[in-house]
Design an enzyme around this catalytic site. Sequence first.
Site, PDB file in Angstrom:
ATOM      1  N   ALA A 177      19.164 -41.080  -5.404  1.00  0.00           N
ATOM      2  CA  ALA A 177      19.580 -39.837  -6.052  1.00  0.00           C
ATOM      3  C   ALA A 177      19.401 -40.034  -7.555  1.00  0.00           C
ATOM      4  O   ALA A 177      20.346 -39.914  -8.338  1.00  0.00           O
ATOM      5  CB  ALA A 177      21.022 -39.490  -5.709  1.00  0.00           C
ATOM      6  N   LEU A 237      15.526 -37.075 -11.115  1.00  0.00           N
ATOM      7  CA  LEU A 237      14.383 -36.707 -11.985  1.00  0.00           C
ATOM      8  C   LEU A 237      14.543 -37.192 -13.422  1.00  0.00           C
ATOM      9  O   LEU A 237      14.188 -36.491 -14.366  1.00  0.00           O
ATOM     10  CB  LEU A 237      14.175 -35.186 -11.982  1.00  0.00           C
ATOM     11  CG  LEU A 237      13.855 -34.549 -10.632  1.00  0.00           C
ATOM     12  CD1 LEU A 237      13.786 -33.034 -10.763  1.00  0.00           C
ATOM     13  CD2 LEU A 237      12.552 -35.089 -10.071  1.00  0.00           C
ATOM     14  N   ASN A 272       2.889 -35.338 -11.449  1.00  0.00           N
ATOM     15  CA  ASN A 272       3.933 -34.759 -10.610  1.00  0.00           C
ATOM     16  C   ASN A 272       4.893 -33.961 -11.496  1.00  0.00           C
ATOM     17  O   ASN A 272       5.413 -34.480 -12.480  1.00  0.00           O
ATOM     18  CB  ASN A 272       4.674 -35.867  -9.866  1.00  0.00           C
ATOM     19  CG  ASN A 272       5.737 -35.334  -8.934  1.00  0.00           C
ATOM     20  OD1 ASN A 272       6.821 -34.952  -9.356  1.00  0.00           O
ATOM     21  ND2 ASN A 272       5.442 -35.319  -7.645  1.00  0.00           N
ATOM     22  N   CYS A 304      12.652 -31.700  -4.303  1.00  0.00           N
ATOM     23  CA  CYS A 304      13.560 -32.799  -4.638  1.00  0.00           C
ATOM     24  C   CYS A 304      14.949 -32.512  -4.069  1.00  0.00           C
ATOM     25  O   CYS A 304      15.568 -31.502  -4.426  1.00  0.00           O
ATOM     26  CB  CYS A 304      13.647 -32.981  -6.157  1.00  0.00           C
ATOM     27  SG  CYS A 304      14.677 -34.390  -6.627  1.00  0.00           S
ATOM     28  N   THR A 317      11.574 -36.762   0.561  1.00  0.00           N
ATOM     29  CA  THR A 317      12.625 -37.475   1.279  1.00  0.00           C
ATOM     30  C   THR A 317      13.519 -36.555   2.092  1.00  0.00           C
ATOM     31  O   THR A 317      13.657 -35.374   1.804  1.00  0.00           O
ATOM     32  CB  THR A 317      13.494 -38.275   0.294  1.00  0.00           C
ATOM     33  OG1 THR A 317      13.948 -37.390  -0.737  1.00  0.00           O
ATOM     34  CG2 THR A 317      12.706 -39.413  -0.322  1.00  0.00           C
ATOM     35  N   GLY A 345       7.356 -43.183   4.574  1.00  0.00           N
ATOM     36  CA  GLY A 345       7.523 -44.375   5.396  1.00  0.00           C
ATOM     37  C   GLY A 345       6.294 -45.230   5.587  1.00  0.00           C
ATOM     38  O   GLY A 345       6.302 -46.174   6.389  1.00  0.00           O
TER      39      GLY A 345
END
Length: 303
Positions: free
Chosen positions: A69, A72, A99, A130, A193, A244
């Site tokens: 967490a 950003l 990005n 996000c 995620t 992953g």
Amino acid sequence: MNTEVNLCGLTLSNPVIPASGCFGYGREFADFYDINILGSFSFKGTTLQPRFGNETPRIAETPSGMLNAVGLQNPGVRHVIAHELPEMKACFHKPVIANVSGFSLEEYAETCALLDAQEQVGLLEVNISCPNVHGGGMAFGTDPKSAAEVTKAVKRVTKKPVFIKLSPNVTDIVSIARACAEAGADGLSLINTLLGMRVDLKTRKPILANRMGGLSGPAVLPVALRMVYQVYEAVSIPIMGMGGVACARDVIEMMLCGASAVQVGAANLVNPFACKEMIEQLPGEMERLGISSLKEIIGGAHL
């Protein structure tokens, strides 16, 4: 063995791309190996204004993965252009992926326009997914209409290819992928995620200061493969698959599901040589599996 792939006219020597937030601006990894062996890399998520990010703790371990967490944290787009890009150029001589995150359509558009004008930027990756920032990020990526609006706003002010990074924290990722494609996206990146959390049994409180964070690592690979597979069947624009990926065989599996290139995230945090090793392993895996060209296997798992 031909490992070359193509993303909207951008030719990459191989499909392996470190994911945003897991490779900084490249300099940290350039101390370990020549990062020019990479297909490209997506640099740290950039916003219009500087961001400190979330309070600590920001990281928590999980079985077969991790929660983050970070929120950003970045120095803002103007600092990135003035300082990070010139320093990046000294160690990486290929086009990079910028990005971008934002908290309004105007922020997304302004940040993308500034980065689109930079020679080093080969394509833009617009993060509407996000999961650990309040009031932005994923809020745009969970609704097809909002996702399309961001896509249109960015496309109006850019000339380079725009890939929209999608959230897995939705009921139907295909409807959002279609909305982005119809709004003019040149490509899609997925998945970001998965929203998760851990609790400290001693304090009986969430481990992360933000309470929830994004789950990444090998645990999410099957979910990522499923979503890339579904989206590939629904759109005709290229996909950068991620989630992953930890070895060369995972790269090939992701491409068979429909990815034209493959991003590698959490594996870089476990092993700084992860991407280098995948690139070195790819030709051998291709030979064992009877693959002469990676371009030819994209979407090969589809019936």
